[in-house]
Motif scaffolding. Structure first.
Motif, mmCIF file in Angstrom:
data_model
loop_
_atom_site.group_PDB
_atom_site.id
_atom_site.type_symbol
_atom_site.label_atom_id
_atom_site.label_comp_id
_atom_site.label_asym_id
_atom_site.label_seq_id
_atom_site.Cartn_x
_atom_site.Cartn_y
_atom_site.Cartn_z
ATOM 1 N N ASP A 12 0.640 8.434 -8.093
ATOM 2 C CA ASP A 12 1.672 9.118 -7.603
ATOM 3 C C ASP A 12 1.173 9.297 -6.719
ATOM 4 O OD1 ASP A 12 -1.150 10.669 -8.541
ATOM 5 O OD2 ASP A 12 0.154 12.686 -8.952
ATOM 6 N N ARG A 13 -0.237 8.362 -6.111
ATOM 7 C CA ARG A 13 -0.709 8.923 -5.081
ATOM 8 C C ARG A 13 -1.369 7.975 -4.319
ATOM 9 N NH1 ARG A 13 -6.023 11.180 -6.768
ATOM 10 N NH2 ARG A 13 -5.901 10.989 -8.759
ATOM 11 N N VAL A 28 8.049 -4.059 -6.230
ATOM 12 C CA VAL A 28 6.885 -3.507 -7.241
ATOM 13 C C VAL A 28 6.062 -2.210 -6.795
ATOM 14 C CG1 VAL A 28 5.392 -3.807 -9.851
ATOM 15 C CG2 VAL A 28 8.053 -4.811 -8.568
ATOM 16 N N ALA A 29 5.824 -1.178 -7.788
ATOM 17 C CA ALA A 29 4.644 -0.148 -7.842
ATOM 18 C C ALA A 29 4.883 1.014 -8.913
ATOM 19 C CB ALA A 29 4.404 1.078 -6.945
ATOM 20 N N SER A 30 3.627 1.074 -9.366
ATOM 21 C CA SER A 30 3.308 2.090 -10.499
ATOM 22 C C SER A 30 4.084 1.316 -11.612
ATOM 23 C CB SER A 30 4.297 3.588 -10.294
ATOM 24 O OG SER A 30 4.374 3.938 -9.788
ATOM 25 N N GLU A 31 3.235 0.180 -12.356
ATOM 26 C CA GLU A 31 4.013 -0.804 -13.022
ATOM 27 C C GLU A 31 2.954 -1.671 -13.830
ATOM 28 O OE1 GLU A 31 6.764 -0.516 -14.562
ATOM 29 O OE2 GLU A 31 7.888 0.147 -13.363
ATOM 30 N N THR A 32 3.074 -1.508 -14.852
ATOM 31 C CA THR A 32 1.519 -3.280 -15.652
ATOM 32 C C THR A 32 2.691 -4.040 -16.475
ATOM 33 O OG1 THR A 32 0.194 -0.814 -16.217
ATOM 34 C CG2 THR A 32 0.057 -3.340 -17.109
ATOM 35 N N VAL A 33 2.129 -5.189 -15.234
ATOM 36 C CA VAL A 33 3.019 -6.347 -15.785
ATOM 37 C C VAL A 33 1.681 -7.780 -16.093
ATOM 38 C CG1 VAL A 33 4.878 -8.166 -14.882
ATOM 39 C CG2 VAL A 33 4.657 -6.049 -13.847
#
Length: 303
Positions: free
Chosen positions: A161-162, A227-232
């Motif tokens: 969130d930051r 893309v952000a706040s994702e695990t890929v």
């Protein structure tokens, strides 16, 4: 991008830039016109405007580097990745606390990059036997390296969130320049030198091997994406057994190797089948094409 910044080159900070993956990614970024600032670990390394000394375990050093570089993008590849490393605490000092220091440094100097790409590892999945592990699978690490990466991921998620962060979980990958204590380079070297025999463990384990150039392309595309706040996952979804790789190398070189199974190399915990699902990666960056493993093998044998 506003016209005000149009003639400012994009500044990208890469930790672990001199490692196996870093070298390919840096070449890609330079080719795209980025100014790449590499971090180097040694105390005696000379600094230049694009090479900064960084002890990732030092919060002060991390703040200095972020303040000096103020990068548009950060790619964090620096880690202790050799599973047999002798001091277990180092995994946590470098892989967890080092990553935290980097994030806290951004907050401390009031710098929000456009994107941070942080390298984790498919090792976090542990001994899961599957030919399509996706990002929803539970994280069950079985060694300090994997446990440190899993802890790092948990900590990094609290920053979603930051800061605009993407966590990548690469599966096995290989290519020219990888150290010969890794399996595929070991096999390639034996064929290139036309050795009479090779000692291996279980040659029927299957792994999802990617090409390092594909991994670097995927990282670059994810940096460039929204893309952000994702695990890929970064993988191909196509598993190969060592037996198949040996057979292909034999076909490509016309050389026969005697395969000696060394019981010392056979681990009881060896996962028989480990392959990832690249579905999420493909949906996020559809233009990045996997490189067929046989092409990778051919490229490595021709080196």
């Amino acid at each position: 991008m506003s016209s005000f910044h149009a003639n400012q080159p994009i500044r990208t900070l890469v930790t672990g830039a001199s490692g196996f993956t870093g070298r390919y990614l840096v070449d890609n970024l330079l080719g795209r016109g980025h100014t790449v600032i590499e971090t180097v670990a040694g105390r005696n390394e000379l600094e230049t405007p694009t090479r900064l000394r960084l002890d990732i375990t030092s919060p002060d050093a991390c703040r200095r580097v972020i303040e000096t570089a103020r990068p548009d993008y950060i790619v964090h590849l620096a880690a202790i990745s050799f599973v047999g490393h002798n001091d277990p605490l180092d995994f946590y000092r470098v892989n967890v606390i080092g990553t935290l220091n980097l994030l806290e440094a951004c907050a401390a100097v009031g710098h929000t990059p456009r994107k941070l790409l942080i390298a984790s590892s498919a090792n976090v999945y542990g001994n899961v036997t599957s030919d399509a592990i996706d990002e929803t699978f539970p994280v069950t690490p079985v060694n300090h390296y994997a446990a440190s990466k899993a802890a790092m991921e948990t900590m990094v998620r609290t920053w979603f969130d930051r800061l605009p962060i993407v966590i990548v979980r690469p599966f096995n990958y290989t290519g020219r320049g990888q150290a010969s204590n890794f399996l595929v380079p070991k096999i390639v070297e034996h064929f290139a030198r036309r050795e009479p025999a090779i000692e291996l463990g279980n040659i029927d384990v299957a792994r999802d091997f990617s090409d390092v150039r594909y991994v670097a392309n995927a990282y670059e595309a994810l940096l460039d994406s929204g893309v952000a706040s994702e695990t890929v996952n970064v993988c191909t979804g196509t598993p190969y057994t060592l037996r198949e790789i040996l057979s292909a190398a034999s076909d490509l070189t016309g050389h026969e190797l005697e395969i000696q199974v060394n019981p010392a190399f056979v681990r009881q915990t060896d996962v028989k089948m480990l392959a990832g699902s690249p579905a999420k990666l493909r949906s996020l960056v559809p233009k990045v094409d996997a490189i067929p493993f046989m092409d990778t093998l051919r490229w490595m044998l021709a080196a």
